[in-house]
Enzyme design. Structure first.
Site, mmCIF file in Angstrom:
data_model
loop_
_atom_site.group_PDB
_atom_site.id
_atom_site.type_symbol
_atom_site.label_atom_id
_atom_site.label_comp_id
_atom_site.label_asym_id
_atom_site.label_seq_id
_atom_site.Cartn_x
_atom_site.Cartn_y
_atom_site.Cartn_z
ATOM 1 N N ASP A 75 69.700 76.515 56.979
ATOM 2 C CA ASP A 75 69.636 76.406 55.529
ATOM 3 C C ASP A 75 69.804 74.911 55.215
ATOM 4 O O ASP A 75 70.305 74.147 56.056
ATOM 5 C CB ASP A 75 70.774 77.234 54.921
ATOM 6 N N LEU A 76 69.386 74.480 54.040
ATOM 7 C CA LEU A 76 69.463 73.045 53.710
ATOM 8 C C LEU A 76 70.690 72.730 52.852
ATOM 9 O O LEU A 76 71.644 72.088 53.305
ATOM 10 C CB LEU A 76 68.176 72.632 52.974
ATOM 11 N N ASP A 77 70.669 73.252 51.598
ATOM 12 C CA ASP A 77 71.743 72.929 50.648
ATOM 13 C C ASP A 77 73.078 73.486 51.143
ATOM 14 O O ASP A 77 73.219 74.698 51.309
ATOM 15 C CB ASP A 77 71.425 73.550 49.273
ATOM 16 N N THR A 108 74.067 69.146 48.396
ATOM 17 C CA THR A 108 73.359 69.122 47.122
ATOM 18 C C THR A 108 73.964 70.080 46.098
ATOM 19 O O THR A 108 73.574 70.062 44.933
ATOM 20 C CB THR A 108 71.883 69.509 47.336
ATOM 21 N N LYS A 157 74.972 79.979 44.714
ATOM 22 C CA LYS A 157 74.626 79.387 46.011
ATOM 23 C C LYS A 157 73.659 80.267 46.804
ATOM 24 O O LYS A 157 73.895 81.459 46.965
ATOM 25 C CB LYS A 157 75.882 79.120 46.836
ATOM 26 N N GLY A 158 72.598 79.667 47.260
ATOM 27 C CA GLY A 158 71.656 80.354 48.156
ATOM 28 C C GLY A 158 70.580 81.144 47.446
ATOM 29 O O GLY A 158 69.625 81.578 48.076
ATOM 30 N N ARG A 179 66.016 79.623 41.940
ATOM 31 C CA ARG A 179 66.244 78.960 40.644
ATOM 32 C C ARG A 179 66.243 79.967 39.492
ATOM 33 O O ARG A 179 67.142 79.949 38.643
ATOM 34 C CB ARG A 179 65.145 77.910 40.420
ATOM 35 N N SER A 229 64.953 77.283 53.841
ATOM 36 C CA SER A 229 65.627 77.021 52.560
ATOM 37 C C SER A 229 64.941 77.726 51.396
ATOM 38 O O SER A 229 63.723 77.869 51.384
ATOM 39 C CB SER A 229 65.611 75.505 52.303
ATOM 40 N N ALA A 230 65.738 78.109 50.401
ATOM 41 C CA ALA A 230 65.189 78.726 49.187
ATOM 42 C C ALA A 230 64.640 77.673 48.230
ATOM 43 O O ALA A 230 63.936 77.993 47.277
ATOM 44 C CB ALA A 230 66.298 79.501 48.476
ATOM 45 N N SER A 231 64.954 76.408 48.503
ATOM 46 C CA SER A 231 64.650 75.368 47.515
ATOM 47 C C SER A 231 63.197 74.907 47.510
ATOM 48 O O SER A 231 62.617 74.610 48.545
ATOM 49 C CB SER A 231 65.553 74.153 47.776
ATOM 50 N N LYS A 232 62.655 74.789 46.301
ATOM 51 C CA LYS A 232 61.314 74.219 46.134
ATOM 52 C C LYS A 232 61.391 72.692 46.195
ATOM 53 O O LYS A 232 60.371 72.012 46.270
ATOM 54 C CB LYS A 232 60.731 74.660 44.784
ATOM 55 N N ASN A 233 62.605 72.155 46.119
ATOM 56 C CA ASN A 233 62.799 70.704 46.185
ATOM 57 C C ASN A 233 63.083 70.213 47.602
ATOM 58 O O ASN A 233 63.359 69.017 47.795
ATOM 59 C CB ASN A 233 63.958 70.289 45.278
ATOM 60 N N LYS A 288 66.170 84.793 49.305
ATOM 61 C CA LYS A 288 67.324 85.359 50.008
ATOM 62 C C LYS A 288 68.101 86.210 49.002
ATOM 63 O O LYS A 288 68.159 85.823 47.836
ATOM 64 C CB LYS A 288 68.235 84.246 50.541
ATOM 65 N N GLU A 339 74.139 79.055 57.894
ATOM 66 C CA GLU A 339 74.094 79.347 56.456
ATOM 67 C C GLU A 339 75.446 79.127 55.782
ATOM 68 O O GLU A 339 76.474 79.432 56.364
ATOM 69 C CB GLU A 339 73.733 80.825 56.257
ATOM 70 N N ASP A 340 75.426 78.664 54.528
ATOM 71 C CA ASP A 340 76.690 78.497 53.797
ATOM 72 C C ASP A 340 76.840 79.505 52.653
ATOM 73 O O ASP A 340 77.833 79.458 51.934
ATOM 74 C CB ASP A 340 76.814 77.081 53.214
HETATM 75 C C1 BG6 Z 1 69.235 76.989 47.428
HETATM 76 C C2 BG6 Z 1 70.485 76.635 46.664
HETATM 77 O O1 BG6 Z 1 69.191 76.288 48.629
HETATM 78 O O2 BG6 Z 1 68.071 76.668 46.663
HETATM 79 C C3 BG6 Z 1 70.478 77.315 45.305
HETATM 80 O O3 BG6 Z 1 71.629 77.043 47.385
HETATM 81 C C4 BG6 Z 1 69.188 76.967 44.549
HETATM 82 O O4 BG6 Z 1 71.609 76.901 44.570
HETATM 83 C C5 BG6 Z 1 67.981 77.334 45.410
HETATM 84 O O5 BG6 Z 1 69.131 77.664 43.318
HETATM 85 C C6 BG6 Z 1 66.657 76.959 44.737
HETATM 86 O O6 BG6 Z 1 66.588 75.561 44.650
HETATM 87 P P1 BG6 Z 1 65.509 74.753 43.800
HETATM 88 O O7 BG6 Z 1 65.680 73.337 44.322
HETATM 89 O O8 BG6 Z 1 64.167 75.314 44.141
HETATM 90 O O9 BG6 Z 1 65.853 74.914 42.371
HETATM 91 MG MG MG Z 2 72.923 76.814 51.159
#
Ligand code: BG6
Ligand code: MG
Length: 221
Positions: A10-12, A18, A46-47, A50, A115-119, A146, A170-171
């Site tokens: 996992d990233l964040d 972050t 967390k996890g 968005r 990671s779930a993040s689009k960033n 997730k 994973e956190d």
């Molecule tokens: C996860 C974070 O890695 O990414 C969440 O733990 C976050 O807090 C999710 O909502 C989505 O991230 P992003 O950057 O696409 O808004």
């Molecule tokens: Mg995380």
């Protein structure tokens, strides 16, 4: 149990800190909407994706909006979040993360981001972490967030490794559930109280070695 062939991260909160930026941006949005959002509330986010995070935030504030308005609010939060992460550099990598990623490769294990993040692409670029992964799966490549196992199953498939030979780091409780549903072993990064479902919990990647992990998983899991 199969010997380890790949580690999925996992990233964040596992590789970079972050969570504080997500918290700052959600808190700013809550303030604009007229209610307070605490650090304890932030734990629930967390996890998860968005949009799912926004739903929880609005539930805390006792507010309801239509889909268009929700999209606008999520975009606003993300603009602030991106402003914060654009300030990141390699010093944002959490203790032990880089050494562990390098040790995985040295041991012949493959590495993937899950990671779930689009960033994630921005964060990987700003921190210089990109070259440490054989495969990157993030929120731009998945359709189910997730605790759905999609992100990790896709990672294993792209790596060409069976789920049973993968270990996830994973956190977040949602991420640990995703790993378990994917049929993977899972190391929780954080506190044992919140990560009860993990096979093992450590405070950070600084507390793990590849040799220790291989030996431990062979005997315990
Ligand atoms: C996860 C974070 O890695 O990414 C969440 O733990 C976050 O807090 C999710 O909502 C989505 O991230 P992003 O950057 O696409 O808004
Ligand atoms: Mg995380």
């Amino acid at each position: 149990m199969s010997p380890i062939q790949a580690c999925l991260f996992d990233l964040d909160g596992v590789l970079v800190d972050t969570a504080v930026y997500h918290y700052r941006a959600w808190k700013r949005l809550a303030r604009e909407l007229g209610f307070d959002f605490t650090e304890e509330d932030n734990e629930r986010l967390k996890g998860i994706s968005r949009m799912a995070s926004l739903d929880i935030l609005l539930e805390i504030g006792g507010l309801a909006f239509n889909e268009n308005k929700k999209r606008e609010l999520a975009d606003k939060k993300n603009e602030w979040y991106v402003e914060y992460i654009l300030q990141m550099d390699p010093s944002a990598i959490l203790p032990g993360a880089l050494d562990f990623l390098q040790a995985c490769r040295a041991r012949g294990w493959k590495t993937a981001l899950g990671s779930a993040s689009k960033n994630a692409p921005v964060i990987l670029r700003r921190t210089g972490l990109s070259p440490h992964f054989d495969v990157v799966i993030d929120g731009n490549k998945t359709s189910k967030a997730k605790p759905d196992p999609e992100v990790f199953l896709l990672g294993a498939r792209e790596l060409g490794v069976e789920p049973a030979a993968c270990v996830v780091f994973e956190d977040a409780a949602a991420g640990i559930e995703a790993a378990r549903r994917a049929g993977m072993r899972c190391i929780g990064i954080g506190s044992p109280e919140t990560l009860r479902e993990a096979d093992r919990v450590v405070p950070s990647l600084q507390a793990v070695t590849v040799d220790g992990l291989a030996a431990w998983l062979q005997t315990e899991c």
